[in-house]
Structures are given as structure tokens and as C-alpha cells.
Design an enzyme around this catalytic site. Structure first.
Site: not given
Lengths: 137, 137, 137, 137, 137, 137
Positions: D14, D33, D39, D41, D79-80, D126
Site C-alpha cells: 500500500h 509511508c 511498501h 506489510h 492477500d498478495h 500492521e
């Protein structure tokens, strides 16, 4: 209304001792925690704040600001310190995890309000088996 | 040949300080760890032994025996103590994690041999970010 | 008013099975948890009590007393046991984590009151992905 | 009434960015950010539901059903993925953890009611230092 | 000879993609990791060095120096970055955890030697289920 | 040459018991683990493989393949099972963690070789305090 929690850590020495009692009574009540040469912990601190989301940022509070406040008001005073001897806001207090959590609340409450959020709880974890939480009175 | 690891924990105070140096030099080298009023940690100790499996038990070593040995020789001496002041096997030594790991090895090596296994490594974790491992010389 | 939490652990076997149903129905509802030869877990138990701080000790409750109570009333009965067969306070009950948490509440509520605090919640963690919390009725 | 929590995980990219602001302002507010190349998580999601216990199963809700619902409505979409670009229920929203938690609540609330329980809270972690919790308005 | 390990963390985006292959082949091999809009992780990095103990300090290496080196050479370049686009030492490379670990070794090996210790291993943890370790060739 | 580790988990019941001994001797040696009604654990399994990096993928081994192999050869046979009664590859063996680790090695060694890598170690964690590691003979 949403809650956000920041974890910080500090390593400190302390001793549980009540000056009104003799040594025998202190050991009876506090056990190994009354060792006069001190012992210590890796404490974990969880600061939870609450508030409404700012539309422009998506944040309750900017974590950068919250982290700096905790660093300045709490961690700098506790980390690699002796809770009984070195910490201004613990002077004259028992250094139990309970008392420490309340003292940290009092250090942070006002500053968090100035950042636009409300302090919800302070959690202090002393070991992997023990922690306390304070939600204000 | 198989390895078995037992984790134990202890909470202790310590200070990093070299008496040959003045205060300025100590702070330069050891930073916050040189606080004269002590600080402390929740240490984690991982003792790894190796050996062949006993056909009757399926064990390299009986964990009950290993745990008792570590308790008696190490944890009882370190838990809720001051590493610089209270611990016989740390007398006159620096209390860095490295030196502590080697000292624990020396406390346990012989006893583990008597239980029929071989000490493989001592791991001491001081914080979630730092640990040391000693495999004997 | 402050909350204090103590973590304890136990390893136990169990099976999810409803005698009113046939095997097909049990497997349909409980899946792998209905294995008739049992399976098991490392359970984690978090007991949270609340109360006011004792001025002399800085404690809500003495952790030594709380830990002994949990050991005697709960852990000694659950650890290395079969929840369906060995545990007096689980007799005739489903051994889901939900039912177990309520049963542990009932075991501890009175004893914690006698120690001068109030039981706030029982949390039982069955795996790293699942836990339940009970706060009384 | 009892609470049950299910943990699920997803890995996503994100960026925090407000199109109404210029680059300087975005970096001032969001710091690292705001990196335009993204980047990411390993997010952890904790879904807590509450309700009464079904006598026949000992369950508040069947974890198999709850897990499938979360998988289908949330994890498969996150996810991914890239939270800013790929996720239907995040379109046009800031991808802060706070906003994400509320959006996940809205995805799950109805489906959990259909399974016979009540959604109590959504927790999104996070990093190991930051998490948010949403309890509905 | 003793081993010391320092953990650091970074959050980054990446994508697994081989330009020599078409999209179908990339998805066949890399699955969800081939998402063209990126995904990301909280990576954990464990740097293990070895050496003899300095008599004056009790240290293999001063953790302050080691941490600064890792920060400057690795974390500043990886944290809140895109491993495929932003990182000088990953240019033209696959961004698998394996390749990343070797690249980090090459970044740190010389600097650790200058600090008087020997690099022993680089461990990179991508998720709680997967990690790689590199010990040099 | 690089090492890659995959973690998987399973929940199982077992009992430590040697049929050649009477009950008294079994309890003397195995303590609570000899409970005839079984007890159980959340086991964690860490499979470490090693090999050279494939230039096209950046992988030692494709985690998808490794994970499927472990699932099929090990987890499907152990998860929600009784190690003494249900598992073909544990028939007639003690169900200590040591013996289990070696048996898992034998289940996986050949399949990993077929995937182009070499099995380096099997680690089985029984509780947060105990684990074993096997590196082949």
C-alpha cells in the site's frame, strides 16, 4: 470512533519494598522481588488512544506524533533506568506494575488530548506471564 | 545423534562498567547500559544438548532431569538477582550477554555429561533484538 | 480500578462429539475435531482480575496468591489430562473452548473474591489462530 | 454471552497518499509511508464475534464457517494484493490501518449475523508495534 | 569464539517476476507473488557475527556499531521501499528471499570485518512460516 | 548454497509409555506424560532444506511444492490425530519428540531430493519451552 495502539519497550531495574515494614515482612509479601540488590525486566508498554478518523489522513492520530510523545514523556525516563531511584514521576511510589501503569497514564493523558485523541488505556507487560491494564478512573 | 533444547527464563538487573576506565569512557563505550543505578532484563536461556536416543524412553535426556539441573545450577542463582553483585559464577566478570553465556556453559557442562548427554550450545536472549550463542571452544 | 492478567498454560487431549448424533453428523459438524482417538493442544489461559490498588503493596492482588489459586483449582486438573475423561468440572459437558472458558470462570470466581479482587475475564487460547473470552453473564 | 476470536493473515502492498495535497505535504504528513513505489506489510486480522453458546455444539459459531466467510469476503481480496489498486471495498479510500479495519467490518458484519452471531470487533495489526481496533459505531 | 545476533526489521513491497517468461508462465511458477500491482511484507533480518570476546568490554562487537552499520547499509535502503524498483543493491535481481539474503550479506560482510568481527549468517524472515539463511559460500 | 525453512503446524494427542515396564516405572520415568487417557499439544514443525539458487526463479525450492509435500506426507497424517494409534509411520515407536522428528525426516528426505534440494534439518517444537532438531545421521 476507533482505537489505535502503539507498543514501545524499555528495560529497567526495580525492587518491591515497603519502608514501613521490616525485612521479614517485605520478603513474606514480595518474595524474590524484594531483593535489595535489584532485579529487572524488559517491559512492554501498549498505549491505546481513541477518536474519530481524520478524513484527510485516514488517521485517528499521527503515529509519528504519538510515538514522539511517548518517547519524550515516558521511554526516555524509564529505559535503562532504575524505577525506584531514577524516575521523577515514580518518586515516593511503589514500583509495582499497577502503580507504574497509572503513573504512565498521568504522564500521557494531557499530551494525547493536545494531539486530538483520547487516551483509552495503558497496558504494561512485565513478563510474558503478567500484565496490567489501566483505563483511567 | 539428535539435539534437544530447553528454554528457561530469569529476570535480573545488571550494569556494564569497566573499573579500569573513568565514567566518561564507560559511557562512551557502554552508553545507557552504564547507568550506575542499574537496569534489567527478562533474559531467556536456551540450553541445547545432543546425544543418541535411549531405546526404552525415546529420549536423548529426561527433560525433568535437565530442567532440574538448570534450575539448581543457573536459574536459582540468576533469577531476581543482580548479575554484578549476587551471582557467585559471575564474580569479577563483565556482565555482558557474551560473558554470561560462557559462564552458564561452565556451570552446566559437567552436569549434562553426568546425565548422559553432551552440551551443544548456550543461547542467551537479552532483548527481542539481541542474543548470543556459545558452542564451547 | 485496575486490571491484572496472569497467563498459565496446560497441555490436554480432547474430542468434540455429541452423543445424541450419529458419527456422520458429528464429522459433518466437528470435522477433524471429532477424531475418536483424540487430539490435543497447548492451551494458554489468561485470567484477568480487577480491583483497587492496596496502598501498602501497590498490588491489586498478590500474584503469588493468584497463581497458586489457578494452579490448584484449574491447572492441576487440566494439565496433561483428557478434558472429556479426566476433569471433574467438565463432566458431561462439550469440551469446546467456549464451554471450557465458562467452566474455568466458575472454578475461579469465588476464590478470587476471597483474595479481595473481582474476576473480570477468562481467555482461553486453543491455537495461535483461535481464542475465546468470557466476562461472566 | 461469550466472545470468540479468529486470526487470519494477509500480505499486501500500500501507500499513504492524499491526492488533494502536493508531494511535499504528503511526505510531511505520511513520511516514509508516502513512497510512490509502494511498501508493504504482513497484516494480521483478528475478527471477534459474540453470542450465546449452542447447546448441541458448545460453539458460539462454527469456526469452519467463520473462517470460510473471512476467507471469501476479505482474505481472497487482500492477500498478495495492492490495497490502493486491487481491492473493491477500498476503492477511493485512504489505506490507513484505521480505514481498512472499518472497511473489513462492513464486509463481514452481515455475513456473521447470518451465521447466528454478532460481530464485536475487528483488529488489524500492521506491524508488531501498531494495531487498531474497531467496535462498530 | 562466540556468536552474537542482532534483529532489525523493514517493511517493503515486491513482486516475483521473470522478464524472460510470459505472464502465464510467471503465474504458474510464482502464483500470487506475481501480482503486477505488488504485494509486501514485514521482513525480519537477523545478522549473526562471530569472534573472540574483548577483555575490556565483554563484547564480540559493540552492538551500537553493528546496529548503525546495518541501519546505514541495509535498513535505510530497504525500509518502506519497493525491492524491485528502489534498492541499488537489488537492481536486476530476482527479489526472492533467498536472493535478498545473499545481497544483504554482500552489503555487510566488509563493514563487519572492519568492526573486528566475522559475519556468520544472514537470516531473512518473510512471513511467520518462511525464512532463509545464508552462511557465505 | 542457501538454507530455506518452512513452518507447518499440527495438533495431536499422545502418551509416553513403555510396554516393557509396569505402571509405577512408567510414571517414574515419564511423569504426567504417562497419563493413560492421553494429553496433547500444538506441535510446530520446521523443515529446513538447502541447495543452490535457481537463476530463473531465485528459489532453492518452490515453497508451493515443499509445502504440498509436507502436507501430504506428514501433516495430513498427524493433524488432529493420536500419535500412538493413528499414524502409520509411528507404529510401534515411542512418541517422544525426538523419535517423531526422526520419523518425519524419513518421510520427507526422498521427496525433497526429488524436488531438487537437500533436507538439512527437522525441528519439532512440542511446547514453547521444548524442541528437538535432527540433522540426519
Amino acid at each position: 470512533m476507533i482505537h489505535l495502539t502503539r507498543r514501545e519497550r524499555f528495560n529497567a531495574a526495580h525492587m518491591l519494598w515497603n519502608d514501613k515494614w521490616d525485612e521479614q515482612k517485605n520478603i513474606e509479601v514480595f518474595g524474590k522481588c524484594a531483593n535489595k540488590n535489584w532485579h529487572g525486566h524488559n517491559f512492554e508498554l501498549f498505549v491505546t488512544v481513541k477518536g474519530d478518523i481524520n478524513k484527510d489522513t485516514g488517521f485517528v492520530i499521527n503515529l509519528k506524533d504519538l510515538s514522539q510523545l511517548i518517547q519524550y514523556k515516558v521511554i526516555d525516563k524509564l529505559d535503562h533506568k532504575n524505577l525506584n531511584l531514577d524516575v521523577d514521576f515514580m518518586k515516593g511510589k511503589m514500583t509495582s506494575t499497577e502503580v507504574l501503569a497509572i503513573a504512565i497514564w498521568e504522564e500521557l493523558d494531557e499530551g494525547i488530548a493536545k494531539l486530538g485523541a483520547t487516551l483509552h488505556s495503558i497496558k504494561v507487560q512485565e513478563t510474558e506471564n503478567n500484565f496490567v491494564e489501566y483505563f483511567g478512573q
